[in-house]
Scaffold this motif. Structure first.
Motif, PDB file in Angstrom:
ATOM      1  N   LEU A 257       8.009 -54.616 -23.024  1.00 14.16           N
ATOM      2  CA  LEU A 257       8.867 -53.610 -22.461  1.00 14.16           C
ATOM      3  C   LEU A 257       8.448 -52.415 -21.729  1.00 14.16           C
ATOM      4  O   LEU A 257       9.157 -52.108 -21.000  1.00 14.16           O
ATOM      5  CB  LEU A 257       9.599 -53.111 -23.976  1.00 14.16           C
TER       6      LEU A 257
ATOM      7  N   PHE B 221       7.825 -53.518 -18.269  1.00 19.38           N
ATOM      8  CA  PHE B 221       9.211 -53.629 -17.942  1.00 19.38           C
ATOM      9  C   PHE B 221       9.636 -52.358 -17.445  1.00 19.38           C
ATOM     10  O   PHE B 221      10.246 -52.385 -16.265  1.00 19.38           O
ATOM     11  CB  PHE B 221      10.342 -54.460 -19.010  1.00 19.38           C
TER      12      PHE B 221
ATOM     13  N   ARG C 286      19.553 -39.353 -20.812  1.00 16.42           N
ATOM     14  CA  ARG C 286      18.051 -39.796 -20.335  1.00 16.42           C
ATOM     15  C   ARG C 286      17.806 -40.868 -21.480  1.00 16.42           C
ATOM     16  O   ARG C 286      17.125 -41.979 -21.005  1.00 16.42           O
ATOM     17  CB  ARG C 286      17.355 -38.839 -20.408  1.00 16.42           C
TER      18      ARG C 286
ATOM     19  N   ASN D  13      19.985 -43.947 -21.425  1.00 17.46           N
ATOM     20  CA  ASN D  13      19.565 -44.945 -20.038  1.00 17.46           C
ATOM     21  C   ASN D  13      18.599 -45.906 -20.415  1.00 17.46           C
ATOM     22  O   ASN D  13      18.534 -46.988 -19.908  1.00 17.46           O
ATOM     23  CB  ASN D  13      19.096 -44.155 -18.887  1.00 17.46           C
ATOM     24  N   VAL D  14      17.585 -45.390 -21.332  1.00 17.83           N
ATOM     25  CA  VAL D  14      16.383 -46.308 -21.589  1.00 17.83           C
ATOM     26  C   VAL D  14      16.822 -47.425 -22.569  1.00 17.83           C
ATOM     27  O   VAL D  14      16.632 -48.607 -22.286  1.00 17.83           O
ATOM     28  CB  VAL D  14      15.248 -45.544 -22.223  1.00 17.83           C
TER      29      VAL D  14
ATOM     30  N   MET E 197      18.823 -49.893 -20.491  1.00 17.39           N
ATOM     31  CA  MET E 197      18.067 -50.896 -19.393  1.00 17.39           C
ATOM     32  C   MET E 197      17.336 -51.995 -20.431  1.00 17.39           C
ATOM     33  O   MET E 197      17.285 -53.099 -20.033  1.00 17.39           O
ATOM     34  CB  MET E 197      16.743 -50.061 -18.970  1.00 17.39           C
ATOM     35  N   VAL E 198      17.154 -51.809 -21.826  1.00 18.15           N
ATOM     36  CA  VAL E 198      16.569 -52.606 -22.340  1.00 18.15           C
ATOM     37  C   VAL E 198      17.464 -53.714 -23.393  1.00 18.15           C
ATOM     38  O   VAL E 198      17.219 -54.463 -24.183  1.00 18.15           O
ATOM     39  CB  VAL E 198      15.256 -52.133 -23.452  1.00 18.15           C
TER      40      VAL E 198
END
Lengths: 140, 136
Positions: A110, A113, B108, B111-112, B115-116
């Protein structure tokens, strides 16, 4: 040293991740880099530094330093990380298969990534001093 | 990062873990250990309050994933290499994880998580009372 380059040599320990992030944020803010660009590069460098500390040094029973260099560009910024851990090039790892459904996607990798997603350019070399040298760049 | 633990009473007893500070490779294990500790003392529902968490890295993502595994009754591996996939974790028909929910991640951090793929995996609330009421 040019006023657009700032270097921090620091012991490769996870307790220092916060200091590394603060160092980058401080210089980027002073150079009026937009916050979204700062957020991206800070996350990417944190991921790269975490990998160096945990996988480069600690897993090999080693200790050492990371040199963090912030380079303010006309159109963004680069951060260069140098370390003396065994050679490791994160740019050659295979891309994660994002077509897989989430539940089948491996959680490992991760960090790499996120590092790739948040940078515009990622380059690695073993420098003439024999160090790993990873450069992460984010443009405005 | 400081972790504050408190109890809330909804339809079921819920443990609230408030994270104060940045969640990264230096402290993600602290969060896993704290979650394991409250799980061992009987907690089966956890709300992680991220309103005061300005930064998360993949290490923090791994901690949240591990807590979900703990709540599914799996012993957590505390080393990154041991974590395989999301498929082992109990989820409801909407495909969301039920034992662990998140409160108030800042943009912030959100957002992470997005994304995952975690925004599809965890229920995320902005309101504390609403979050507590959602546990069945």
């Amino acid at each position: 040293m040019s006023e657009n380059r700032h270097t921090l040599p620091i012991s490769a320990k996870v307790e220092n991740l916060n200091t590394i992030r603060g160092f980058i944020k401080g210089h980027a803010k002073r150079a009026s880099i937009p916050q979204s660009v700062i957020d991206s590069i800070v996350l990417s460098v944190d991921e790269a530094a975490t990998n160096i500390i945990l996988h480069g040094y600690e897993e090999n029973g080693l200790s050492g330093n990371i040199e963090v260099e912030v380079i303010i560009l006309g159109n963004g910024l680069s951060v260069c990380l140098r370390d003396n851990a065994p050679p490791y090039d994160p740019t050659t790892l295979p891309e994660p298969d994002l077509t897989l459904p989430l539940e089948l996607r491996p959680i490992g990798g991760l960090g790499v990534f996120l590092m790739r997603k948040k940078t515009d350019r990622l380059s690695y070399r073993c420098n003439p001093q024999g160090q790993n040298e990873l450069t992460l760049t984010k443009y405005i | 990062m400081e972790i504050t633990v408190s109890q809330a009473e909804g339809n079921t007893p819920i443990t609230v873990l408030e994270l104060h500070g940045e969640l990264d490779g230096s402290n993600y294990r602290d969060l896993i250990y704290k979650a394991q500790e409250v799980y061992d003392s009987g907690t089966r529902a956890m709300l992680v309050d991220m309103r005061d968490t300005p930064f998360i890295s993949s290490a923090g993502v791994v901690a949240l994933h591990t807590i979900a595994k703990i709540l599914s009754g799996m012993k957590a591996d505390h080393e990154e290499s041991g974590w395989e996939s999301f498929r082992d974790i109990d989820r409801d028909r909407d495909n969301k994880q039920q034992g662990l929910k998140l409160l108030g991640p800042q943009p912030r951090v959100y957002n992470v998580l997005e994304m995952v793929g975690f925004t599809n995996f965890f229920e995320i609330f902005t309101d504390f009372d609403e979050a507590i009421a959602s546990f069945s």
